[in-house]
Enzyme design. Structure first.
Site, PDB file in Angstrom:
ATOM      1  N   ASN A   8       0.872  -1.181   0.000  1.00 28.69           N
ATOM      2  CA  ASN A   8       0.000   0.000   0.000  1.00 28.69           C
ATOM      3  C   ASN A   8       0.906   1.228   0.000  1.00 28.69           C
ATOM      4  O   ASN A   8       1.529   1.540   1.004  1.00 28.69           O
ATOM      5  CB  ASN A   8      -0.888  -0.048   1.257  1.00 28.69           C
ATOM      6  CG  ASN A   8      -1.697   1.208   1.443  1.00 28.69           C
ATOM      7  OD1 ASN A   8      -1.790   2.047   0.537  1.00 28.69           O
ATOM      8  ND2 ASN A   8      -2.308   1.351   2.614  1.00 28.69           N
ATOM      9  N   LYS A  10       0.006   4.309  -0.358  1.00 24.68           N
ATOM     10  CA  LYS A  10      -0.640   5.500   0.222  1.00 24.68           C
ATOM     11  C   LYS A  10      -0.419   6.726  -0.677  1.00 24.68           C
ATOM     12  O   LYS A  10      -0.429   6.597  -1.899  1.00 24.68           O
ATOM     13  CB  LYS A  10      -0.120   5.714   1.648  1.00 24.68           C
ATOM     14  CG  LYS A  10      -0.237   4.440   2.483  1.00 24.68           C
ATOM     15  CD  LYS A  10       0.023   4.632   3.941  1.00 24.68           C
ATOM     16  CE  LYS A  10      -0.113   3.281   4.646  1.00 24.68           C
ATOM     17  NZ  LYS A  10      -0.019   3.363   6.079  1.00 24.68           N
ATOM     18  N   HIS A  96      -9.540   0.891   4.891  1.00 27.15           N
ATOM     19  CA  HIS A  96      -8.232   1.134   5.507  1.00 27.15           C
ATOM     20  C   HIS A  96      -8.396   2.092   6.687  1.00 27.15           C
ATOM     21  O   HIS A  96      -9.213   3.010   6.641  1.00 27.15           O
ATOM     22  CB  HIS A  96      -7.242   1.694   4.482  1.00 27.15           C
ATOM     23  CG  HIS A  96      -5.846   1.721   5.023  1.00 27.15           C
ATOM     24  ND1 HIS A  96      -5.399   2.741   5.818  1.00 27.15           N
ATOM     25  CD2 HIS A  96      -4.844   0.820   4.947  1.00 27.15           C
ATOM     26  CE1 HIS A  96      -4.150   2.462   6.194  1.00 27.15           C
ATOM     27  NE2 HIS A  96      -3.800   1.303   5.675  1.00 27.15           N
ATOM     28  N   GLU A  98      -6.798   4.541   7.713  1.00 26.80           N
ATOM     29  CA  GLU A  98      -6.648   5.978   7.443  1.00 26.80           C
ATOM     30  C   GLU A  98      -7.920   6.543   6.822  1.00 26.80           C
ATOM     31  O   GLU A  98      -8.269   7.700   7.061  1.00 26.80           O
ATOM     32  CB  GLU A  98      -5.405   6.216   6.562  1.00 26.80           C
ATOM     33  CG  GLU A  98      -4.129   6.021   7.385  1.00 26.80           C
ATOM     34  CD  GLU A  98      -2.981   5.367   6.645  1.00 26.80           C
ATOM     35  OE1 GLU A  98      -2.957   5.402   5.407  1.00 26.80           O
ATOM     36  OE2 GLU A  98      -2.097   4.817   7.329  1.00 26.80           O
ATOM     37  N   GLU A 169      -5.574  -5.238  10.402  1.00 23.94           N
ATOM     38  CA  GLU A 169      -4.537  -4.234  10.637  1.00 23.94           C
ATOM     39  C   GLU A 169      -4.846  -3.483  11.928  1.00 23.94           C
ATOM     40  O   GLU A 169      -5.649  -2.536  11.916  1.00 23.94           O
ATOM     41  CB  GLU A 169      -4.493  -3.228   9.479  1.00 23.94           C
ATOM     42  CG  GLU A 169      -4.141  -3.837   8.151  1.00 23.94           C
ATOM     43  CD  GLU A 169      -3.543  -2.797   7.205  1.00 23.94           C
ATOM     44  OE1 GLU A 169      -2.417  -2.998   6.758  1.00 23.94           O
ATOM     45  OE2 GLU A 169      -4.196  -1.771   6.952  1.00 23.94           O
ATOM     46  N   GLY A 175       2.299   1.937  10.762  1.00 21.66           N
ATOM     47  CA  GLY A 175       3.246   3.041  10.628  1.00 21.66           C
ATOM     48  C   GLY A 175       3.927   3.421  11.929  1.00 21.66           C
ATOM     49  O   GLY A 175       4.555   4.472  12.020  1.00 21.66           O
ATOM     50  N   SER A 214       3.290  -2.511  10.306  1.00 25.30           N
ATOM     51  CA  SER A 214       4.734  -2.554  10.546  1.00 25.30           C
ATOM     52  C   SER A 214       5.392  -3.870  10.117  1.00 25.30           C
ATOM     53  O   SER A 214       6.336  -4.341  10.759  1.00 25.30           O
ATOM     54  CB  SER A 214       5.051  -2.227  12.012  1.00 25.30           C
ATOM     55  OG  SER A 214       4.626  -0.895  12.303  1.00 25.30           O
TER      56      SER A 214
HETATM   57  P1  PGA Z   1       2.759   0.040   7.659  1.00 19.80           P
HETATM   58  O1  PGA Z   1       1.326   0.317   6.986  1.00 19.80           O
HETATM   59  O2  PGA Z   1       3.302  -1.221   7.031  1.00 19.80           O
HETATM   60  O3  PGA Z   1       3.573   1.261   7.301  1.00 19.80           O
HETATM   61  O4  PGA Z   1       2.534  -0.112   9.116  1.00 19.80           O
HETATM   62  C1  PGA Z   1       0.413  -0.740   6.750  1.00 19.80           C
HETATM   63  C2  PGA Z   1      -0.841  -0.222   6.108  1.00 19.80           C
HETATM   64  O5  PGA Z   1      -1.226   0.931   6.353  1.00 19.80           O
HETATM   65  O6  PGA Z   1      -1.495  -0.944   5.345  1.00 19.80           O
END
Ligand code: PGA
Length: 250
Positions: A8, A10, A96, A98, A169, A175, A214
């Site tokens: 992803n 983003k 997601h 976000e 997730e 992140g 992560s």
């Molecule tokens: P990350 O993000 O691997 O940077 O933790 C995962 C995601 O948002 O799908």
């Protein structure tokens, strides 16, 4: 069931940067990709077509990070499943964290998008996951069950199992560098599996459940080997082709 190794990106990468990364990824992994692995990249919309072309090798596909619940119309700023497919996307991403927690999408809207994307012929990865306060107050299963039951409400019960995947997730692991422990991942995935079976019957056993939060080259091998982990969804560590290729081949 092939493991789905998904990136992803983003709101990162211009067209050139995205195409370079996708080409690098194919160069590093295509001739070594095990038969039981599938690679998927969700680039920003502006780079989707170039990335989809770069990922034309067997076992690779591209997807859209979001879409609206109509084919076309007066929806300024939105994009439709038909447009994603036209740009080369095979997949769409819904729910997601976000989009839920930064952009305010409700469980209901996520459910409408999930059903609509499938109806329009996309494969869909629906993300679910609890926030840290919800985990601390013992509400993980309650949150996951609600997000799943509402998120899957309008999905036809006879959907082909390879067209719908769930990504677990935990919001606190996205992140942050803080990865969920193996026990936490297995418990959550086992619970997601139980709900999938209760919604779709036996077919729920054939749907993929991805872990995200992560994931890195150093922890991917351990995570992907856990029970009921059928792939990963990777943000930060997917932005460089070297790092994501190690994850894909882990
Ligand atoms: P990350 O993000 O691997 O940077 O933790 C995962 C995601 O948002 O799908």
């Amino acid at each position: 069931m092939k493991k789905l190794m998904a990136a992803n990106w983003k709101m990162y990468k211009t067209w050139d940067q995205a195409v370079d990364t996708a080409e690098g990824l194919v160069g590093l992994t295509a001739d070594k990709l095990p038969d039981d692995r599938e690679v998927l990249v969700f680039p920003p919309f502006t780079a989707l077509k170039g990335v989809a072309q770069a990922l034309s090798a067997d076992g690779f596909s591209a997807g859209g990070q979001d879409y609206y619940i109509d084919q076309e119309g007066a929806f300024t700023g939105e994009i439709s499943p038909m447009m994603l497919k036209d740009a080369g996307a095979a997949y769409g991403l819904t729910g997601h964290s976000e989009r839920r927690h930064v952009l305010g999408e409700t469980d209901e809207f996520v459910g409408q998008k999930t059903a609509y994307g499938l109806e329009c012929g996309l494969k869909v990865v629906l993300c679910v996951g609890e926030k840290i306060d919800e985990r601390k107050s013992g509400k993980v299963e309650e949150v996951l069950e609600h997000q799943l039951r509402v998120g899957l409400k309008d999905v036809p019960r006879d959907v082909a199992p390879d067209r719908l995947s769930i990504a677990y997730e935990p919001v606190w692991a996205i992140g942050t560098g803080e990865v969920a422990g193996p026990g936490e991942i297995v418990d959550a995935h086992t619970f997601v599996r139980k709900i999938l079976v209760s919604v779709f019957g036996e077919k729920g056993n054939e749907m993929r459940i991805l872990y995200g939060g992560s994931v890195k080259p150093a922890n991917c091998g351990e995570i992907i080997a856990l029970d009921n982990v059928d792939g990963v969804l990777v943000g930060g560590a997917s932005l460089e082709s070297e790092s994501f290729s190690q994850i894909v081949l882990a």
